[in-house]
Design a protein around this motif. Structure first.
Motif, PDB file in Angstrom:
ATOM      1  N   PRO A 491       0.837  -1.204   0.000  1.00 39.92           N
ATOM      2  CA  PRO A 491       0.000   0.000   0.000  1.00 39.92           C
ATOM      3  C   PRO A 491       0.871   1.253   0.000  1.00 39.92           C
ATOM      4  N   SER A 492       0.311   2.330  -0.525  1.00 40.30           N
ATOM      5  CA  SER A 492       1.054   3.589  -0.546  1.00 40.30           C
ATOM      6  C   SER A 492       0.116   4.741  -0.219  1.00 40.30           C
ATOM      7  N   VAL A 493       0.695   5.831   0.293  1.00 41.62           N
ATOM      8  CA  VAL A 493      -0.078   7.004   0.687  1.00 41.62           C
ATOM      9  C   VAL A 493       0.584   8.235   0.109  1.00 41.62           C
ATOM     10  N   ALA A 494      -0.250   9.112  -0.468  1.00 43.35           N
ATOM     11  CA  ALA A 494       0.240  10.404  -0.958  1.00 43.35           C
ATOM     12  C   ALA A 494      -0.617  11.511  -0.347  1.00 43.35           C
ATOM     13  N   VAL A 495       0.008  12.632  -0.047  1.00 41.97           N
ATOM     14  CA  VAL A 495      -0.703  13.803   0.451  1.00 41.97           C
ATOM     15  C   VAL A 495      -0.432  14.952  -0.523  1.00 41.97           C
ATOM     16  N   ALA A 500       3.827  10.449   1.037  1.00 46.12           N
ATOM     17  CA  ALA A 500       3.704  10.971   2.395  1.00 46.12           C
ATOM     18  C   ALA A 500       4.709  10.340   3.343  1.00 46.12           C
ATOM     19  N   ARG A 501       5.212  11.162   4.248  1.00 49.53           N
ATOM     20  CA  ARG A 501       5.940  10.641   5.392  1.00 49.53           C
ATOM     21  C   ARG A 501       4.912  10.182   6.411  1.00 49.53           C
ATOM     22  N   LEU A 502       5.017   8.962   6.815  1.00 43.75           N
ATOM     23  CA  LEU A 502       3.976   8.438   7.697  1.00 43.75           C
ATOM     24  C   LEU A 502       4.569   7.579   8.797  1.00 43.75           C
ATOM     25  N   GLU A 503       3.781   7.483   9.833  1.00 43.75           N
ATOM     26  CA  GLU A 503       4.117   6.626  10.968  1.00 43.75           C
ATOM     27  C   GLU A 503       3.268   5.363  10.857  1.00 43.75           C
ATOM     28  N   ARG A 504       3.878   4.198  10.925  1.00 44.18           N
ATOM     29  CA  ARG A 504       3.131   2.940  10.901  1.00 44.18           C
ATOM     30  C   ARG A 504       2.888   2.477  12.338  1.00 44.18           C
ATOM     31  N   ARG A 505       1.613   2.170  12.624  1.00 43.25           N
ATOM     32  CA  ARG A 505       1.272   1.768  13.988  1.00 43.25           C
ATOM     33  C   ARG A 505       0.071   0.837  13.950  1.00 43.25           C
TER      34      ARG A 505
END
Length: 777
Positions: A491-495, A500-505
């Motif tokens: 999966p990928s995320v864009a803003v 996007a820089r993201l935190e995985r939790r």
């Protein structure tokens, strides 16, 4: 004695108890870490879920409240305003639909803001208040029971319980069909009318009702309670826990804690799976109640039992669509391959498993819980409502060639019609969750969120697209946590168009920033084809593509099907499936015998015959076993064609449908099948009605092969058919025994009464069929 004065005092309990807690009142302290955003803050956008809500709204508004209230008014000595509905509403369980209806209308009002459904709630609550006033003691009910050959008001059962007269064969109390189950539905419906429907006058009616039954239960010993709790009682413990949450009155929590079935719940507290043979949906609401009680009293054992049960059912008793049970009952853990039938996956079970999953998620948010939730929600719940008619399915059949059986508007009213009304009134209730810091996006359903000053738009064609877009329409301060489905490998995320820089939790991508109007988040979840074998037989497989379970299209449901189940003869199941249109979840399954089939999303094959599970063979094994496989399938089809009627003993609905009666017959199970034990002695009996056709008939009984040296008689309409001794060598398998019926016993009849009666030993009865005699017999 519960007097009119006591009742009048009970309806003033709000004033006596001090300030009433907030309607939602989830719990105090840290036990609930995250909560769903209020349903009224979510509006669905066009898509299959909004269509399901719209069809359900049409059905809810088409129903006549006065017909649902018929038995309630009759019980109170008031003239009914309209005739009673058919189906279950014309039987002893009558009234359960009204409780579901109150809940569904309350949820529908919250989901849509439609005032018309709320008007129905107001009317029903006022009518129930009038019925309650006529009784004068808090009672309101619509159940009936047979006494001396006549159907009478079911209140008599409750007063017998008060006096300590309690008998149960497992699905009845003193002959009344699960009266506490129906009571729970009405109690829960009034709670929803107050908390979710925002109908204030539902509260005193609900409290009067709660007080009437509480005075009965409070007077019972633990032994009496355990006898009472042998019969299905729905989520009665949950309703009393929620009544405590609303009022703050500790009395209601004490009652909730007293509704504790030791036989089932103690092993779960000890984290032992003893579910095989148990009626599934009798158990799930008990654990929902324990989960709610834990949130209120913090008792660790209740959390342990609820968590262990949910995890056990989800991981060891569930089919590929996430649903569970065969013929309403749990089988042994991790044994599904021989229980893929036309009666898999009761909808009520999935409805309640989703409720239980919500509780567990609230204690510790974990994306894996919503992977399960999504699988059930997409592949079972959405599959259980016909999008053209709005009608509901009881079972979700997974066997090859099976079709879905839909309810009728006015003559079904099964339990799954009731839970269906609720399921399709609240598809927005679990999309968004929150804690003080974070907004969790758990389901990818097109919707808008207007909450705490922030506004968000979720747009997608998911699950027919792998892209989900969130647009911020008003500033938001919460971090946004996007579920990263466990089935998606990359999966990928864009803003705003940039990675996007993201935190995985805990399975989430957590995005932290000061959100401004116009900000845009894009989540992409690539989907892959996966093969999922049954846990006990890796040679029987199902296919998923992303979140979607696939099923072979075997033709229209309106046409008979007598083909062979598609058998996969290929090097590997993965190699056999090739995409036709992956975005539409369409695949070609080659190498299947007798011919290739097309795989499509299972959920939306509403009026098609399907196959979900496929037996697999190597070419060498197929060459060796083809003839035996075909012969076995043809034998199964021939038996199905010969079957005129049949009853699965020990299963609630089949027993009710066949007017079962007995003097001593305890529920029991063996090797995954339910049944009843006629205890040792003479004259212990069980009897039921089976349909017959013109021509020679055969009665077939199924016995466990080790249960030998049993003496009992079998009668047809009072005439001796056989004296059975079961003096045969024991074997560890199921054994079918046929008893030819003299034509004189069935000639000119549409049905007969079948009776099994002991003659000096015990006897165990599991499954009985009425068959046409085999050709040439």
């Amino acid at each position: 004695m519960w007097t009119r004065r006591a009742f009048l005092a009970s309806v003033s309990i709000v004033a006596l108890a001090g300030p009433v807690a907030a309607r939602s009142a989830p719990a105090a302290g840290p036990r609930i870490r995250v909560q769903p955003v209020p349903l009224e803050s979510v509006r669905l956008k066009p898509g299959p879920f909004l269509n399901a809500v719209a069809r359900n709204r049409e059905y809810l508004l088409s129903l006549d409240a006065d017909r649902l209230l018929h038995n309630f008014r009759a019980s109170a000595g008031l003239q009914p305003k309209a005739p009673v509905y058919g189906g279950w509403e014309a039987r002893g369980i009558a009234g359960h639909t009204l409780g579901h209806y109150l809940s569904a209308c309350s949820l529908m009002h919250a989901q849509t803001g439609d005032p018309a459904v709320r008007d129905h709630i107001h009317y029903i609550v006022d009518e129930l208040a009038a019925c309650q006033a006529a009784h004068g003691d808090g009672y309101i009910g619509g159940t009936t029971v047979e006494r001396d050959g006549k159907e009478v008001d079911g209140k008599i059962v409750f007063e017998e319980i008060r006096r300590g007269t309690i008998e149960s064969g497992g699905f009845d109390v003193n002959g009344g069909w699960v009266p506490l189950y129906t009571w729970h539905k009405v109690h829960a419906g009034l709670i929803d009318a107050y908390r979710t429907g925002k109908v204030e006058r539902a509260l005193p009616v609900m409290l009067g009702m709660a007080g009437y039954l509480a005075t009965i239960l409070e007077g019972l010993s633990d032994a009496q309670m355990q006898t009472l709790l042998k019969a299905e009682y729905g989520g009665l413990n949950e309703s009393y826990a929620n009544t405590h949450a609303i009022t703050g009155d500790p009395r209601w929590l004490r009652v909730a804690e007293k509704i504790y079935d030791r036989r089932v719940l103690d092993p779960l507290t000890a984290e032992k799976d003893r579910l095989a043979g148990l009626h599934a949906n009798t158990q799930i609401p008990k654990l929902i109640g324990l989960a709610r009680i834990y949130e209120l009293n913090g008792e660790p054992r209740d959390r342990i039992a609820a968590r262990f049960f949910r995890n056990t059912v989800a991981n060891h008793h569930s089919y590929v669509i996430g649903g569970n049970s065969q013929a309403e009952h749990f089988g042994p853990p991790d044994q599904l391959s021989d229980a893929i039938t036309e009666r898999t996956c009761e909808h009520c079970n999935s409805y309640n498993m989703l409720k239980l999953t919500r509780h567990q998620y609230g204690w510790a948010p974990d994306a894996a819980l919503f992977d399960f939730y999504e699988r059930v929600h997409l592949n079972h719940v959405l599959a259980s409502q016909n999008p053209e008619t709005g009608m509901f399915a009881y079972f979700m059949p997974l066997s090859a060639g099976a079709k879905r059986t839909w309810s009728t508007p006015h003559d079904s009213f099964w339990c799954c019609v009731g839970s269906g009304m609720e399921s399709h009134a609240k598809h927005g209730d679990s999309i968004y969750w929150h804690d003080a810091d974070t907004l969790y996006v758990n389901l990818f359903i097109p919707s808008t969120l207007d909450w705490e000053g922030g506004r968000l738009d979720l747009s997608t064609d998911y699950p027919f697209s792998d892209t989900i877009t969130l647009t911020i329409n008003a500033p938001m301060k919460h971090a946004i946590a996007l579920r990263l489905p466990g089935w998606s490998k990359a999966p990928s995320v864009a803003v705003n168009g940039a990675p996007a820089r993201l935190e995985r939790r805990n399975g989430y991508a957590v995005l932290r920033r000061e959100w401004r109007a116009g900000d845009r988040i894009e989540l992409t979840v690539p989907m892959a084809l996966t093969v999922e074998p049954t846990p006990d037989d890796p040679g029987i497989v199902a296919y998923t593509h992303g979140p979607i379970v696939l099923g072979a299209d075997l033709g229209p449901a309106s046409e008979d099907w007598d083909g062979l189940p598609p058998a996969l003869v290929a090097a590997t199941p993965e190699q056999a499936a090739t995409p036709i249109d992956a975005a539409a979840h369409r695949f070609r399954l080659t190498g299947t015998k007798p011919e290739a089939v097309t795989l499509l999303p299972f959920f939306n094959q509403y009026d098609r015959r399907t196959a979900v599970y496929f037996p697999t063979f190597t070419r060498e094994r197929w060459n060796a076993e083809e003839a035996a496989f075909i012969a076995d399938q043809r034998a199964r089809q021939a038996l199905k064609k010969r079957t005129v009627d049949g009853i699965d003993i020990g299963e609630q609905q089949p027993e009710r449908d066949h007017d079962i009666a007995f003097n001593h017959a305890d529920l029991q199970s063996w090797a995954g099948k339910s049944g009843r034990l006629l205890p040792w002695g003479t004259g212990n009996y069980i009897e039921f009605t089976l349909a017959v056709r013109p021509g020679p008939m055969v009665l077939r009984a199924l016995y466990w092969g080790e249960e030998v040296d049993k003496d009992f008689a079998i009668e047809i309409d009072g005439h001796l058919l056989a004296e059975e001794h079961r003096s045969v060598p024991p074997v560890k398998e199921w054994v079918a025994q046929d008893y030819p019926i003299p034509e004189a016993l069935t000639r000119g009849k549409h049905n007969v009464r079948v009776r099994f009666e002991t003659r000096g030993t015990d006897a165990r009865i599991y499954e009985v069929r009425m068959l046409e005699a085999a050709a040439g017999a």
